[in-house]
Design a protein around this motif. Structure first.
Motif, short mmCIF file in Angstrom:
data_model
loop_
_atom_site.label_atom_id
_atom_site.label_comp_id
_atom_site.label_asym_id
_atom_site.label_seq_id
_atom_site.Cartn_x
_atom_site.Cartn_y
_atom_site.Cartn_z
N UNK A 55 -89.01 36.17 4.33
CA UNK A 55 -89.69 37.43 4.05
C UNK A 55 -90.07 38.06 5.38
N UNK A 56 -89.65 39.28 5.61
CA UNK A 56 -90.06 40.02 6.81
C UNK A 56 -91.01 41.14 6.40
N UNK A 57 -91.96 41.51 7.27
CA UNK A 57 -92.94 42.54 6.90
C UNK A 57 -92.33 43.86 6.48
N UNK A 58 -91.17 44.21 7.05
CA UNK A 58 -90.55 45.50 6.70
C UNK A 58 -89.44 45.35 5.68
N UNK A 209 -86.47 42.11 -1.43
CA UNK A 209 -86.96 42.32 -0.06
C UNK A 209 -87.87 43.53 0.01
N UNK A 210 -87.49 44.61 -0.69
CA UNK A 210 -88.32 45.82 -0.69
C UNK A 210 -89.65 45.57 -1.38
N UNK A 211 -89.62 44.81 -2.48
CA UNK A 211 -90.85 44.50 -3.19
C UNK A 211 -91.77 43.64 -2.34
N UNK A 212 -91.18 42.65 -1.61
CA UNK A 212 -91.99 41.80 -0.73
C UNK A 212 -92.62 42.61 0.38
N UNK A 242 -104.22 33.27 -6.92
CA UNK A 242 -102.90 33.89 -7.00
C UNK A 242 -102.13 33.66 -5.70
N UNK A 243 -100.81 33.80 -5.77
CA UNK A 243 -99.98 33.68 -4.57
C UNK A 243 -100.36 34.77 -3.58
N UNK A 244 -100.39 34.39 -2.30
CA UNK A 244 -100.83 35.31 -1.26
C UNK A 244 -99.62 36.02 -0.65
N UNK A 245 -99.44 37.32 -0.90
CA UNK A 245 -98.30 38.03 -0.31
C UNK A 245 -98.41 38.17 1.20
N UNK A 246 -99.63 38.02 1.74
CA UNK A 246 -99.85 38.21 3.17
C UNK A 246 -99.59 36.93 3.96
#
Length: 578
Positions: A55-58, A209-212, A242-246
Motif C-alpha cells: 500500500x502506498x500513500x498515493x 489501490x485508489x481506495x487504500x 477496527x483495522x487502521x488504514x494509517x
C-alpha cells in the motif's frame, strides 16, 4: 615424540563427552516445549503462506527496487541466521511469505512495516470509543514542543475559555504542540510517494489501490490535523478495534491521534522527535526487578543526544513509542537519560513478542506498508516419503561404511561404529535445540549436509588408523604405535576439518535458501567431528592399545602390517651383516 602415558587421560575425555551428551538431552527433555523432535522444513512438513499486498500513500504501484528492499528486510527478519527455511518471493505488487509449520501469526508479523517513532504525549490516555467507557477529563498536562525547554507553568489563555468535556487539554492556537514547517490546517500536506515508488503510475479510480489511498488520506486529515477541534473529534470517534488504514503511513512531522496496541486507549501525540532509523541495536530480555519482558533500544549518536535532551527537559511527562501508528508504550519520564544509554520499551510482552519486536526493529522498517491476506496451509513439496527415502539412503551409506571398516580394520571397526553412533546422538540433540531456540528447520538439503558431515567423521578415523599402521611398519608394537600415530594424525585431522569448515562458512555466507541450510549442517557436523575424534575415538583406541586382547593381530587386523615390519627388520639386519 609420543606423549607419556601419564599425560593421557582417556577416562576424563570419555566422561567429558558423556557429560556433554547428558546436558544436551537434559535441555531437550526439560526445557522449552520438551519435544524431542526437530523442526522440519517446508519441503518435508509443509507450511503457512501469507500474501502481503503493498500500500502506498498515493495509491501508485510500488517500484521493483522498493519491493526487493522489502523482500531482503523480511528475509533477514524471518531467517535471522538464515536457517529457518522460510521463503519470501515477489509476485507482481505482492510479497508471498511461506514459513514452516502452521503459525500464521508469525507470517503476518513479518509483514509489519515497523516504522517506529518516539513522540511526546500531549493528551490522554482516554478510553477508546469501542470500549464503551466515557472519556475521562484531562489526564495529562500539555506537552512542550520537542526540543524546547519545558515551561514553568501552563494554563489556558485568558481569552480562550477551556471547553468542557474535552478528552485532551486545550491548546493555544498561537502555540502549536510542536514546531513544524507545515502551516496549521485541517488538511495534511499532500502525500508523497515513498522512496522508490513510481511517480508516474496513478491508481485506477475504484481500484483497491485508489481506495487504500483515499482511506489513508482521510485518516491523515482527521488524525493528523493541527486543529485542536479536529483532534478531539478524531479522539472521540476513533475505533481502535477496527483495522487502521494509517498503519505505517503517518507523517512524523505532524501530530497524531493514535490507539494503544491493546486497543483500549487513545493518545494525542506531538510530532516525532526520534525515528526508527536512528536505532543502532535492539535486544529483548527479562527485567527481573519488574518481572516483565522488555525491548532495549540503543540509538546512534544523533538519536542518543536528542533523547538525552528531551528526557532532561520533560521529567514527569510521558513519551510514546509508536509502532506503525499505534502506541506500544507510553512511559512517564522519571529522569534524564544520559547520552549513550539504552532505553527500554515495555508493553506487557511475552517472551516471544519481545523477541520478535526486537528482531523487527533491529533490521529496520520496510520501505512500504502492506496488508496481509488470510493465511493458507501449504502442503509439503516433498513429503514424508522423500524424508524417509533420504534417511534410508543415509542409513545404507552409513552401513556400507561400517561394513568396510569391519572388513578392513577388524574389531577396530567396532570403535568406529561406536564413535559414529555417539556422534549421531549428539548431532540429533543439537538439531532439536537449534530448532527450538533459533528456529532452525531441517530440510532435505540439511539432511544431505548431515550425512556428508558424518561421512567426514569416518574419514578422520581412517586417517588415525593409517597413521597407526605407518608406525607399526617402522617396527613398533600396537601399544607404542597408537600414541605416536595419534600425534601425527591429529594435525591432519584438524587441517582437513578446518578446510571443510571454511568451505562451509563461505558457502553459508554467499548462498541463499536451502543451500544455506546445507552449509550450516555441514559446518556444524565438522565441528562435532573434531569433538568426537578427540573425546571419543582417540581415548577408546588408546584404551584398546593397552589390552592384550585388542593387541592380537587377528583382532585388530594389523597382522599383515606387522609381517611387513618383520620383513623390513630382517632385510635391514641382513644388509648390516653383508
Amino acid at each position: 615424540m609420543a606423549p607419556s602415558n601419564g599425560s593421557v587421560h582417556p577416562a576424563r575425555s570419555l566422561a567429558l563427552f558423556g557429560a556433554i551428551v547428558v546436558a544436551l538431552y537434559a535441555l531437550v527433555f526439560f526445557t522449552g516445549d520438551k519435544s524431542p523432535t526437530p523442526k522440519l522444513g517446508i519441503d518435508l512438513q509443509g507450511g503457512t503462506r501469507v500474501t502481503l499486498t503493498a500500500r502506498t500513500p498515493d495509491g501508485s504501484s510500488p517500484s521493483e527496487d522498493s519491493l526487493r528492499q522489502a523482500q531482503q528486510i523480511i528475509e533477514t527478519r524471518v531467517n535471522g541466521l538464515g536457517v529457518s527455511g522460510s521463503e519470501v518471493v515477489i509476485d507482481g505488487d505482492n510479497l508471498v511469505i511461506t514459513v514452516p509449520g502452521d503459525d500464521s501469526a508469525q507470517a503476518k508479523t513479518l509483514g509489519q512495516t515497523a516504522r517506529l517513532y518516539i513522540r511526546p504525549v500531549i493528551g490522554g490516555p482516554i478510553a477508546s470509543s469501542n470500549s464503551g467507557a466515557q472519556p475521562p477529563a484531562e489526564q495529562a498536562p500539555a506537552e512542550p514542543a520537542p526540543g524546547a525547554p519545558a515551561p514553568a507553568g501552563e494554563a489556558p489563555a485568558p481569552d480562550v475559555p477551556e471547553p468542557q468535556g474535552r478528552p485532551f487539554p486545550a491548546q493555544d492556537p498561537a502555540e502549536p504542540p510542536a514546531p513544524t514547517e507545515t502551516p496549521s490546517t485541517t488538511e495534511p500536506a499532500p502525500a508523497t510517494p515513498p522512496d522508490g515508488a513510481s511517480e508516474t503510475e496513478t491508481p485506477v479510480p475504484g481500484s483497491p489501490q485508489a481506495q487504500a489511498a483515499a482511506d489513508i488520506a482521510a485518516a491523515k486529515a482527521m488524525r493528523q490535523s493541527t486543529d485542536p477541534a479536529v483532534q478531539q473529534e478524531a479522539a472521540l470517534s476513533l475505533d481502535c478495534s477496527a483495522a487502521d488504514p494509517l498503519a505505517g503511513n503517518d507523517d512524523p512531522a505532524l501530530p497524531l491521534v493514535a490507539c494503544s496496541t491493546d486497543s483500549t486507549s487513545v493518545y494525542l501525540l506531538g510530532p516525532s522527535i526520534i525515528d526508527g532509523q536512528q536505532i543502532e541495536d535492539a535486544t529483548s530480555g527479562f527485567n527481573s526487578q519488574q518481572s516483565r519482558y522488555e525491548v532495549s533500544l540503543t540509538f546512534d549518536n544523533e538519536g542518543s543526544t536528542t533523547w538525552a535532551q528531551f528526557t532532561a527537559a520533560n521529567i514527569g511527562k510521558q513519551a510514546a513509542f509508536t509502532l506503525d501508528s499505534k502506541v506500544v508504550s507510553a512511559p512517564v519520564i522519571q529522569g534524564a537519560t544520559p547520552a549513550g544509554s539504552a532505553t527500554s520499551i515495555t508493553g506487557n510482552f511475552t517472551n516471544t513478542q519481545a523477541t520478535e519486536l526486537a528482531n523487527t526493529l533491529k533490521y529496520g522498517s520496510l520501505p512500504l506498508s502492506f496488508v496481509a491476506s488470510e493465511a493458507e496451509t501449504v502442503s509439503a513439496t516433498l513429503g514424508f516419503a522423500s524424508l524417509e527415502a533420504g534417511l534410508i539412503a543415509g542409513a545404507v551409506g552409513l552401513l556400507l561404511v561400517l561394513i568396510f571398516c569391519l572388513a578392513y580394520y577388524r574389531l577396530l571397526g567396532i570403535l568406529t561404529a561406536l564413535s559414529l553412533v555417539l556422534s549421531g546422538l549428539a548431532v540429533y540433540a543439537v538439531m532439536v535445540l537449534l530448532g527450538r531456540y533459533i528456529g532452525f528447520t531441517l530440510d532435505l538439503a540439511g539432511i544431505a549436509g548431515l550425512i556428508i558431515g558424518i561421512g567426514m567423521t569416518a574419514d578422520s578415523f581412517v586417517v588415525f588408523f593409517e597413521r597407526i599402521k605407518d608406525e607399526i611398519r617402522e617396527g613398533r608394537s600396537f601399544r607404542s604405535a597408537v600414541p605416536r600415530g595419534w600425534a601425527r594424525a591429529r594435525r591432519t585431522i584438524l587441517s582437513g576439518n578446518a578446510v571443510s569448515f571454511i568451505a562451509a562458512a563461505v558457502l553459508y555466507v554467499l548462498a541463499v535458501g536451502q543451500v544455506r541450510g546445507f552449509a550450516f549442517t555441514l559446518g556444524l557436523t565438522t565441528i562435532l567431528d573434531v569433538v568426537v575424534v578427540f573425546l571419543v575415538t582417540w581415548p577408546l583406541v588408546h584404551l584398546a592399545s593397552k589390552s592384550k586382547f585388542w593387541s592380537k593381530p587377528s583382532v585388530n587386523g594389523l597382522g599383515a602390517i606387522q609381517e611387513v615390519a618383520r620383513e623390513r627388520q630382517l632385510a635391514a639386519a641382513a644388509a648390516k651383516e653383508a
